[in-house]
Design a protein around this motif. Sequence first.
Motif, PDB file in Angstrom:
ATOM      1  N   ILE A  87      38.706  20.090  -7.606  1.00  0.00           N
ATOM      2  CA  ILE A  87      38.124  20.875  -6.511  1.00  0.00           C
ATOM      3  C   ILE A  87      39.196  21.663  -5.764  1.00  0.00           C
ATOM      4  O   ILE A  87      39.027  22.860  -5.478  1.00  0.00           O
ATOM      5  N   SER A  88      40.316  21.009  -5.457  1.00  0.00           N
ATOM      6  CA  SER A  88      41.407  21.706  -4.757  1.00  0.00           C
ATOM      7  C   SER A  88      41.939  22.866  -5.584  1.00  0.00           C
ATOM      8  O   SER A  88      42.204  23.957  -5.050  1.00  0.00           O
ATOM      9  N   TYR A  89      42.067  22.631  -6.879  1.00  0.00           N
ATOM     10  CA  TYR A  89      42.553  23.695  -7.778  1.00  0.00           C
ATOM     11  C   TYR A  89      41.589  24.882  -7.788  1.00  0.00           C
ATOM     12  O   TYR A  89      42.015  26.043  -7.643  1.00  0.00           O
ATOM     13  N   VAL A  90      40.310  24.601  -7.953  1.00  0.00           N
ATOM     14  CA  VAL A  90      39.307  25.673  -8.027  1.00  0.00           C
ATOM     15  C   VAL A  90      39.268  26.473  -6.735  1.00  0.00           C
ATOM     16  O   VAL A  90      39.258  27.717  -6.745  1.00  0.00           O
ATOM     17  N   VAL A  96      46.921  30.559  -5.186  1.00  0.00           N
ATOM     18  CA  VAL A  96      47.843  30.138  -6.246  1.00  0.00           C
ATOM     19  C   VAL A  96      47.504  30.860  -7.543  1.00  0.00           C
ATOM     20  O   VAL A  96      46.380  31.331  -7.735  1.00  0.00           O
ATOM     21  N   ASN A  97      48.496  30.928  -8.415  1.00  0.00           N
ATOM     22  CA  ASN A  97      48.279  31.482  -9.748  1.00  0.00           C
ATOM     23  C   ASN A  97      47.508  30.467 -10.576  1.00  0.00           C
ATOM     24  O   ASN A  97      47.840  29.279 -10.564  1.00  0.00           O
ATOM     25  N   PRO A  98      46.469  30.890 -11.307  1.00  0.00           N
ATOM     26  CA  PRO A  98      45.684  29.930 -12.104  1.00  0.00           C
ATOM     27  C   PRO A  98      46.506  29.197 -13.163  1.00  0.00           C
ATOM     28  O   PRO A  98      46.145  28.084 -13.563  1.00  0.00           O
ATOM     29  N   ILE A 156      50.429  20.491  -8.415  1.00  0.00           N
ATOM     30  CA  ILE A 156      49.257  19.885  -7.796  1.00  0.00           C
ATOM     31  C   ILE A 156      49.288  20.114  -6.293  1.00  0.00           C
ATOM     32  O   ILE A 156      48.272  20.440  -5.675  1.00  0.00           O
ATOM     33  N   SER A 157      50.464  19.964  -5.695  1.00  0.00           N
ATOM     34  CA  SER A 157      50.595  20.143  -4.250  1.00  0.00           C
ATOM     35  C   SER A 157      50.343  21.587  -3.828  1.00  0.00           C
ATOM     36  O   SER A 157      49.915  21.837  -2.697  1.00  0.00           O
ATOM     37  N   ASP A 158      50.605  22.550  -4.732  1.00  0.00           N
ATOM     38  CA  ASP A 158      50.354  23.956  -4.412  1.00  0.00           C
ATOM     39  C   ASP A 158      48.877  24.188  -4.110  1.00  0.00           C
ATOM     40  O   ASP A 158      48.529  25.058  -3.317  1.00  0.00           O
ATOM     41  N   THR A 159      48.014  23.410  -4.766  1.00  0.00           N
ATOM     42  CA  THR A 159      46.570  23.592  -4.592  1.00  0.00           C
ATOM     43  C   THR A 159      46.051  22.931  -3.310  1.00  0.00           C
ATOM     44  O   THR A 159      44.843  22.977  -3.046  1.00  0.00           O
ATOM     45  N   GLU A 202      41.690  24.739   1.271  1.00  0.00           N
ATOM     46  CA  GLU A 202      41.880  23.671   0.278  1.00  0.00           C
ATOM     47  C   GLU A 202      42.801  22.561   0.780  1.00  0.00           C
ATOM     48  O   GLU A 202      42.740  21.430   0.284  1.00  0.00           O
ATOM     49  N   SER A 203      43.655  22.863   1.749  1.00  0.00           N
ATOM     50  CA  SER A 203      44.557  21.834   2.272  1.00  0.00           C
ATOM     51  C   SER A 203      43.783  20.695   2.930  1.00  0.00           C
ATOM     52  O   SER A 203      44.163  19.525   2.817  1.00  0.00           O
ATOM     53  N   GLY A 204      42.687  21.050   3.631  1.00  0.00           N
ATOM     54  CA  GLY A 204      41.857  20.020   4.249  1.00  0.00           C
ATOM     55  C   GLY A 204      41.153  19.164   3.206  1.00  0.00           C
ATOM     56  O   GLY A 204      41.079  17.933   3.344  1.00  0.00           O
ATOM     57  N   ILE A 205      40.632  19.811   2.168  1.00  0.00           N
ATOM     58  CA  ILE A 205      39.965  19.087   1.076  1.00  0.00           C
ATOM     59  C   ILE A 205      40.950  18.172   0.380  1.00  0.00           C
ATOM     60  O   ILE A 205      40.676  16.992   0.147  1.00  0.00           O
ATOM     61  N   PHE A 206      42.124  18.714   0.061  1.00  0.00           N
ATOM     62  CA  PHE A 206      43.151  17.960  -0.647  1.00  0.00           C
ATOM     63  C   PHE A 206      43.604  16.754   0.169  1.00  0.00           C
ATOM     64  O   PHE A 206      43.684  15.634  -0.341  1.00  0.00           O
TER      65      PHE A 206
END
Length: 238
Positions: free
Chosen positions: A25-28, A36-38, A43-46, A52-56
């Motif tokens: 989910i964080s990646y998407v 971020v680049n796909p 992992i931390s970049d996402t 996404e930081s809140g979700i992560f």
Amino acid sequence: MLCFLRGMAFVPFLLVTWSSAAFIISYVVAVLSGHVNPFLPYISDTGTTPPESGIFGFMINFSAFLGAATMYTRYKIVEKQNETCYFSTPVFNLVSLVLGLVGCIGMGIVANFQELAVPVVHDGGALLAFVCGVVYTLLQSIISYKSCPQWNSLTTCHVRMAISAVSCAAVVPMIACASLISITKLEWNPKEKDYVYHVVSAICEWTVAFGFIFYFLTFIQDFQSVTLRISTEINDDI
């Protein structure tokens, strides 16, 4: 009945599904937001930029809790098995638990301290999580062999050791290449000098992370025969 509904099997099952969802989910969200680049972000970049930081942060914190619960339950299972039929020194199991819990603390640090805000703290937490996690899987694999064939099948032992070996092999270049990168950033250009180090380190990081997930998946069968009982006693003298 579904295998993950028997006994305490829901604990590692929830850990596996929740952690997988946290990464995906964080990646998407990070990719769709253009943060971020796909192609092979850390992992931390996402989990660095809102939203996404809140979700992560939320999901990884809960994953750390589920990881600690799974490791403690596994510790109690091995302890009981060892009492029934001695196969290993209890200290071995205790050391494994302590390292696992330290790894979970590292996950909490990663979740709460973003890499661009406090990189030293974040990287320290990541180092704890990955190194302690890898050693935990290795020790648990050895315990599995020692308790075979009474408590584990040889196939399960081989699978666990294979995952541990891959994780061990990946964590070394992950740390080595990450330490050679001169700058912390989210977007990379293939022409940059540190790009190769980033790609190798990111591949190894994702490999180790999903290695943990697949490893805990092997605990489901062991947890099916475990029952949790909570006893409450009230002291009338108080």
